[in-house]
Design an enzyme around this catalytic site. Structure first.
Site, PDB file in Angstrom:
ATOM      1  CG  ASP A 194       4.239  31.437  11.432  1.00  0.00           C
ATOM      2  OD1 ASP A 194       4.608  32.041  12.453  1.00  0.00           O
ATOM      3  OD2 ASP A 194       5.020  30.951  10.621  1.00  0.00           O
ATOM      4  CG  HIS A 243      10.131  28.532  13.079  1.00  0.00           C
ATOM      5  ND1 HIS A 243       9.541  28.824  11.878  1.00  0.00           N
ATOM      6  CD2 HIS A 243       9.891  29.575  13.890  1.00  0.00           C
ATOM      7  CE1 HIS A 243       8.955  30.014  11.963  1.00  0.00           C
ATOM      8  NE2 HIS A 243       9.157  30.487  13.172  1.00  0.00           N
ATOM      9  CD  GLU A 254       9.786  29.874  18.009  1.00  0.00           C
ATOM     10  OE1 GLU A 254      10.193  29.398  16.931  1.00  0.00           O
ATOM     11  OE2 GLU A 254       9.570  31.083  18.184  1.00  0.00           O
ATOM     12  NE  ARG A 271      14.984  29.502  15.261  1.00  0.00           N
ATOM     13  CZ  ARG A 271      13.853  29.214  15.900  1.00  0.00           C
ATOM     14  NH1 ARG A 271      13.849  28.288  16.841  1.00  0.00           N
ATOM     15  NH2 ARG A 271      12.734  29.839  15.608  1.00  0.00           N
ATOM     16  NE  ARG A 281      11.205  34.994  20.812  1.00  0.00           N
ATOM     17  CZ  ARG A 281      10.779  35.300  19.584  1.00  0.00           C
ATOM     18  NH1 ARG A 281      11.234  34.642  18.532  1.00  0.00           N
ATOM     19  NH2 ARG A 281       9.867  36.222  19.402  1.00  0.00           N
ATOM     20  CG  ASN A 311       2.758  34.112   8.636  1.00  0.00           C
ATOM     21  OD1 ASN A 311       1.646  34.490   8.255  1.00  0.00           O
ATOM     22  ND2 ASN A 311       3.279  34.479   9.799  1.00  0.00           N
ATOM     23  CG  HIS A 323       7.726  33.495  21.927  1.00  0.00           C
ATOM     24  ND1 HIS A 323       7.643  34.163  20.738  1.00  0.00           N
ATOM     25  CD2 HIS A 323       8.380  32.351  21.666  1.00  0.00           C
ATOM     26  CE1 HIS A 323       8.226  33.438  19.798  1.00  0.00           C
ATOM     27  NE2 HIS A 323       8.682  32.332  20.340  1.00  0.00           N
ATOM     28  CG  HIS A 345      12.889  38.249  13.254  1.00  0.00           C
ATOM     29  ND1 HIS A 345      12.311  38.778  12.139  1.00  0.00           N
ATOM     30  CD2 HIS A 345      12.187  37.137  13.561  1.00  0.00           C
ATOM     31  CE1 HIS A 345      11.284  38.018  11.780  1.00  0.00           C
ATOM     32  NE2 HIS A 345      11.196  37.013  12.621  1.00  0.00           N
ATOM     33  CD  GLU A 366      15.239  32.449  16.446  1.00  0.00           C
ATOM     34  OE1 GLU A 366      14.946  32.239  17.641  1.00  0.00           O
ATOM     35  OE2 GLU A 366      14.379  32.514  15.554  1.00  0.00           O
ATOM     36  CE1 TYR A 401      11.758  38.552  16.602  1.00  0.00           C
ATOM     37  CE2 TYR A 401       9.805  38.425  15.211  1.00  0.00           C
ATOM     38  CZ  TYR A 401      10.748  37.831  16.010  1.00  0.00           C
ATOM     39  OH  TYR A 401      10.667  36.499  16.242  1.00  0.00           O
TER      40      TYR A 401
HETATM   41  O1  EZ4 Z   1       8.737  35.761  12.858  1.00  0.00           O
HETATM   42  O2  EZ4 Z   1       7.235  32.616  12.148  1.00  0.00           O
HETATM   43  O3  EZ4 Z   1      11.476  32.543  16.132  1.00  0.00           O
HETATM   44  N1  EZ4 Z   1      10.408  32.782  15.684  1.00  0.00           N
HETATM   45  C1  EZ4 Z   1      10.170  33.675  14.715  1.00  0.00           C
HETATM   46  C2  EZ4 Z   1       8.760  33.735  14.189  1.00  0.00           C
HETATM   47  C3  EZ4 Z   1       8.658  34.359  12.792  1.00  0.00           C
HETATM   48  C4  EZ4 Z   1       7.353  33.995  12.173  1.00  0.00           C
HETATM   49  C5  EZ4 Z   1       7.236  34.562  10.756  1.00  0.00           C
HETATM   50  O4  EZ4 Z   1       6.091  34.041  10.140  1.00  0.00           O
HETATM   51  O5  EZ4 Z   1      11.078  34.357  14.288  1.00  0.00           O
HETATM   52  O6  EZ4 Z   1       7.920  34.369  15.106  1.00  0.00           O
HETATM   53 CO    CO Z   2      12.962  33.491  14.796  1.00  0.00          CO
END
Ligand code: EZ4
Ligand code: CO
Length: 403
Positions: A317, A313, A340, A284, A148, A38, A123, A213, A237, A160
């Protein structure tokens, strides 16, 4: 032997950019791999086009391990997200080819199914706690066993994990990085309230997850983990940037909230210390950014020795090619934890027809030989590359912060 006769990269932007590697063989069978990084997509494309593809032509496509070692050791300059994403794409495409030639889905080549399906988390997000809880309720109603929770921090624009579009979260949405503002204190106040509200509304059956994050300092992360304990989160996380792995010792001393780390890791060496010292509960690292199925299995093998489970993950993206590969891995690996799952747009699904499906909170990779996913090149060509960056974050006084 199926000889590699041609390989090329395909860049497409059906709502967001994806880089796909397509490898063709003398058997007439082809395979696909995801090489999307990404915000740095064209670097991986160049790495593949200019430096990897010329070395692949003429090789035996069945030699998945040897080709992995050749690309890793042969580069001399090891690791890093660009290199490892490029190697991953080759690895995925070769597993795809092997599966197609064998007439078996890749998970069968990895030892077969270890479970009925792959538990995924969706999400749920919103600007307010009420909106987030309502979104989580929708996921629960749709059968999700895990969700989540991310909510807006009062007074801050562009938190975020909070999406403009309820279903499709895409942070890389600007031609150049947008600037967002961050402060830990209001965030640390709102997250426990969010979890209290969610437990009251959703009950205790559903798994609740949260992504920090990389936003906190170690002692702040210890505090947040402690404050969330009464709500029994499935995991917290990326509490702090994981370059400093000793920070996790400090966090661990303060909280029993399970920790998940590794979406930006790209090799077993990034994971090793955290796993061996039992400083995390879920790793992850994912197929695309951590060297493909071949390397991810090695990471999972190490993690299993220490009771650490996988939690790949799976943001949007990562293309459906990566999702398919992750699902074959998840279904087969003994120490699977959770996957995820962010739904792709209809345009993306049309460009990448796939065999995986969702039912009752579980994804299944399907029974098609290989990865069970392909790229429709004519459809892909309708969506040319568009430059897009992830945002950056600054503190209120302008100091650059981790995004
Ligand atoms: O922000 O993949 O847990 N998931 C994440 C993602 C990241 C993106 C960044 O390109 O943290 O949404
Ligand atoms: Co993340």
């Amino acid at each position: 032997m199926p000889k590699i006769t041609a390989a090329r990269t395909i860049v497409t932007c059906p709502g967001r950019n994806f880089v796909t590697l397509k490898i063709e063989t003398s058997d007439g069978v082809h395979g696909v791999g995801d090489a999307t990084l990404n915000g740095r997509e064209l670097s991986v494309k160049s790495y593949l086009d200019d430096h990897v593809i010329p070395c692949l032509i003429g090789r035996d496509a069945h030699q998945v391990e040897d080709i992995w070692q050749y690309l890793y050791k042969g580069a001399y300059w090891r690791r890093g997200p660009v290199t490892m994403s490029a190697i991953a794409a080759v690895d995925m495409a070769l597993w795809d080819i092997k599966g197609k030639i064998a007439g078996l889905p890749v998970y069968q080549l990895l030892g077969g199914a270890s479970r009925a399906g792959v538990m995924v988390y969706g999400h749920a997000n919103g600007e307010t706690i009420e909106d987030t809880v309502a979104a989580a309720r929708d996921y629960q109603a749709a059968g999700y066993k895990a969700v989540r929770l991310q909510t807006g921090v009062p007074g801050f624009k562009g938190t975020y994990g909070v999406s403009k579009d309820k279903l499709f979260y895409e942070p890389a949405d600007a031609d150049l990085p947008t600037e967002t503002t961050w402060a830990s204190e209001p965030y640390m106040r709102v997250v426990p309230e969010l979890f209290a509200g969610a437990r009251e509304a959703l009950g205790w059956e559903i798994h609740l997850l949260h992504d920090v994050h990389h936003r906190l300092k170690p002692i702040e992360a210890g505090r947040l983990g402690k404050d969330l304990e009464p709500y029994r989160p499935f995991w917290m996380e990326d509490p702090t940037p994981a370059e400093n792995q000793d920070a996790f010792r400090l966090i661990r001393q303060h909280t029993t909230t399970p920790l998940a780390v590794g979406e930006i890791f790209n090799s077993i060496w990034d994971c090793k210390g955290l796993i061996e010292n039992q400083l995390v509960d879920y790793i992850r690292a994912t197929v695309t950014h951590a060297g493909g199925i071949t390397h991810l299995r090695r990471i999972a093998g190490l993690a299993d020795l220490y009771g650490v489970r996988t939690g790949c993950h799976g943001a949007t993206d990562l293309s459906p090619v990566s999702m398919a590969a992750a699902l074959h891995f998840d279904l087969s690996v003994p120490n699977f934890g959770v996957q995820e799952y962010m739904r792709h747009t209809a345009e993306t699904d049309a460009v990448f027809p796939h065999a995986y499906s969702f039912e009752g909170g579980l994804l299944h990779p399907g029974e098609a030989p290989g990865l069970g996913v392909d790229i429709d090149e004519a459809a892909a060509a309708e969506f040319p590359y568009r430059r897009a960056y992830l945002p950056v974050a600054r503190l209120q006084d302008g100091t650059m912060h981790d995004w």
